[in-house]
Design an enzyme around this catalytic site. Structure first.
Site, PDB file in Angstrom:
ATOM      1  N   ASP A 417       0.986  -1.083   0.059  1.00 31.79           N
ATOM      2  CA  ASP A 417       0.073  -0.168   0.035  1.00 31.79           C
ATOM      3  C   ASP A 417       0.938   1.325   0.100  1.00 31.79           C
ATOM      4  O   ASP A 417       1.765   1.363   0.790  1.00 31.79           O
ATOM      5  CB  ASP A 417      -0.883   0.121   1.321  1.00 31.79           C
ATOM      6  CG  ASP A 417      -1.879   1.190   1.264  1.00 31.79           C
ATOM      7  OD1 ASP A 417      -1.865   2.258   0.617  1.00 31.79           O
ATOM      8  OD2 ASP A 417      -3.025   0.938   2.125  1.00 31.79           O
ATOM      9  N   HIS A 418       0.792   1.960  -1.007  1.00 37.17           N
ATOM     10  CA  HIS A 418       1.820   2.916  -1.196  1.00 37.17           C
ATOM     11  C   HIS A 418       1.640   4.202  -0.355  1.00 37.17           C
ATOM     12  O   HIS A 418       2.242   5.182  -0.191  1.00 37.17           O
ATOM     13  CB  HIS A 418       1.878   3.540  -2.556  1.00 37.17           C
ATOM     14  CG  HIS A 418       3.133   4.055  -3.060  1.00 37.17           C
ATOM     15  ND1 HIS A 418       4.056   4.653  -2.245  1.00 37.17           N
ATOM     16  CD2 HIS A 418       3.952   3.943  -4.437  1.00 37.17           C
ATOM     17  CE1 HIS A 418       5.125   5.022  -2.945  1.00 37.17           C
ATOM     18  NE2 HIS A 418       4.952   4.801  -4.095  1.00 37.17           N
ATOM     19  N   ARG A 419       0.257   4.237   0.178  1.00 32.64           N
ATOM     20  CA  ARG A 419      -0.026   5.181   1.192  1.00 32.64           C
ATOM     21  C   ARG A 419       0.723   5.143   2.395  1.00 32.64           C
ATOM     22  O   ARG A 419       1.037   6.132   3.393  1.00 32.64           O
ATOM     23  CB  ARG A 419      -1.723   5.379   1.526  1.00 32.64           C
ATOM     24  CG  ARG A 419      -2.434   5.556   0.559  1.00 32.64           C
ATOM     25  CD  ARG A 419      -3.701   5.173   0.873  1.00 32.64           C
ATOM     26  NE  ARG A 419      -4.094   3.890   1.470  1.00 32.64           N
ATOM     27  CZ  ARG A 419      -5.236   3.296   1.625  1.00 32.64           C
ATOM     28  NH1 ARG A 419      -6.293   4.249   1.908  1.00 32.64           N
ATOM     29  NH2 ARG A 419      -5.306   2.019   1.997  1.00 32.64           N
TER      30      ARG A 419
END
Ligand code: CAO
Length: 445
Positions: A417-419
């Site tokens: 999850d790049h967040r």
């Protein structure tokens, strides 16, 4: 100054104003709708009788009007009618509507548009046009739209505009497929339900296609597991901006060790596959990289870091994908992990895995290594923030600085999850995992 009056309502009186289509000061053309009235049987649009500027509206939404009531004042000298191309779709003249929609009772010398109030059946059973042979000018908006194949009245069109519903996608339940308000509400409700299910409200739907036009088809219902997977994958893909980091680990030594241990444990009926070793290494890395063992809170402003390491393992079952969760993997031996995975995989394949044993995962592992393939992009299973994919290990010629040597290389596909996780962090995690798999001594320190 001209006073605009309600035309002959064909016997109806005290009809409710449900919509004001223009505001005071607005310029209108001769056939442009000013009001929408609604009886219990139909809606009808009342147009301006001539072009000009509406200087005053004499009614408001909710008022009741009857034939001959004044509803607006118009200054005919104020301005010329608006050019046709500036008209909203529903202001198209009646000539554009399909022939069967035109009222039949237009007196000689006048078009139907100039003579008949708009009528839109409110319910199929009671749908009757308001008698209109002597009625004054009105444009039938019922069929006019940017898509002339759509049959809907002005109030329905307005409702659809307000709700952002595309009339072209709505099936009308009214006479000759005319779209009713109920149809719009049902359409929006259905979209909201599927949007809620997917977490992606506002995402345009894939158009429904009748495949039988291309060739023979038959349908097969999805079972519960497949439906749950479809829902979970849609939620995941629509909510998580994810990236996959690819890597490969030289597991030549690990494989030799695994074969050795299999021989050693054979008498106990224990057979090690690669997966438990990878789970052990993964658990170790999750401890070393706490942001991978975390979840974003609901508003996305806080990270919830977990002090336990539970890992979900995707299991291919006859009914579809199930993901038993192995608890405290970091604290277990490879032997314990092997036994637990075997037990849970059997339960999953027999359809006996309790729901509780599929909950609480911090990270997931999906192994397609027993089948084949060189790499894939596993989908993060939120609220987890990472998933590791394993593809088939193959012998590769690897340059050792002097020559190519045959090494067993395991492809790793780490989606994250790049967040929560940056690319550099993911590359470091992946490299650390590679190091652990290449030398298991790394995880005992
Ligand atoms: N490279 C090479 N060989 C591999 C391998 C890999 N990465 N992973 C497994 N193998 C080998 C095993 O060692 C085993 O070989 P042997 O019988 O000679 O020892 C054989 O392939 C069969 O493995 P397996 O996949 O049946 O068993 P496993 O313990 O490796 O995996 C499990 C267990 C539950 C992960 C697996 O059975 C499974 O269900 N995999 C599918 C998961 C899945 O569907 N993922 C997709 C999710 S998204 O749709």
């Amino acid at each position: 100054m001209t006073t605009l009056k309600i035309p002959d309502l064909g016997g109806s009186s005290q009809v409710e104003v449900i919509e004001l289509m223009v505001q005071a000061g607005e310029q209108v053309s001769a056939d442009q709708g000013v009001l929408v009235l609604e009886t219990d049987k139909a809606t009808m649009e009342i147009p301006a009788e001539q072009a000009g500027v509406i200087t005053k509206l004499l009614v408001k939404v909710g008022d009741k009007v009857s034939t001959g009531d004044a509803f607006a004042e118009l200054d005919a000298s104020a301005a010329a009618a608006k050019p046709a191309e500036e008209k909203p779709a529903e202001e198209k003249p009646a000539e554009e509507k399909p022939a069967e929609e035109k009222p039949a009772a237009a007196p000689a010398g006048k078009t139907a548009a100039e003579t008949t109030p708009v009528t839109t059946p409110a319910a199929p059973a009671t749908a009757q046009p308001v008698p209109s042979a002597s009625a004054p000018a009105a444009a039938d908006m019922a069929s006019a739209s940017s898509d002339d194949s759509v049959h809907a009245g002005p109030a329905v069109r307005k409702l659809a505009r307000e709700l952002g519903a595309d009339l072209a996608q709505i099936k009308g339940s009214g006479n000759r497929g005319r779209i009713q308000k109920e149809d719009v509400h049902a359409f929006v409700k259905q979209r909201m339900q599927s949007g809620a299910a997917s977490g992606g409200s506002g995402v345009p739907a894939v158009p429904e296609i009748d495949f039988s036009q291309f060739g023979p088809v038959h349908t097969q219902p999805l079972n519960n597991v497949k439906r749950a997977t479809a829902r979970a994958m849609t939620i995941a893909n629509l909510n998580v901006p994810q990236v996959t980091q690819f890597d490969q680990a030289d597991i030549t030594d690990l494989e030799a060790y695994r074969v050795q241990q299999n021989a050693r444990y054979a008498k106990q009926g224990i057979k090690f596959s690669l997966v438990p070793f990878v789970l052990k290494a993964l658990a170790h890395c999750l401890r070393e990289f706490p942001t991978f063992n975390a979840s974003l809170n609901r508003n996305g402003e806080e990270l919830i870091l977990k002090d336990y390491v539970h890992i979900g393992v995707a299991v291919d079952t006859p009914k579809g994908l199930l993901v038993p969760v192995l608890r405290d993997v970091d604290k277990k031996t490879v032997t314990e992990i092997t036994q637990e995975l075997q037990e849970k995989a059997v339960l999953a394949r027999e359809g006996k895995l309790p729901l509780a044993q599929m909950q609480g995962g911090c990270c997931s592992l999906s192994s397609l290594g027993g089948i084949g393939g060189t790499a894939f992009t596993p989908i993060v299973n939120p609220p987890e923030v990472a998933i590791l994919g394993l593809s088939k290990a193959t012998m590769q010629p690897v340059w050792d600085g002097q020559s190519f040597v045959p090494r067993l290389m395991l492809p790793l596909s780490l989606s994250y999850d790049h967040r929560v996780i940056d690319g550099a962090e993911a590359a470091r995690f992946s490299q650390r995992l590679v190091a652990c798999l290449q030398d298991l001594r790394e995880i005992i320190m």
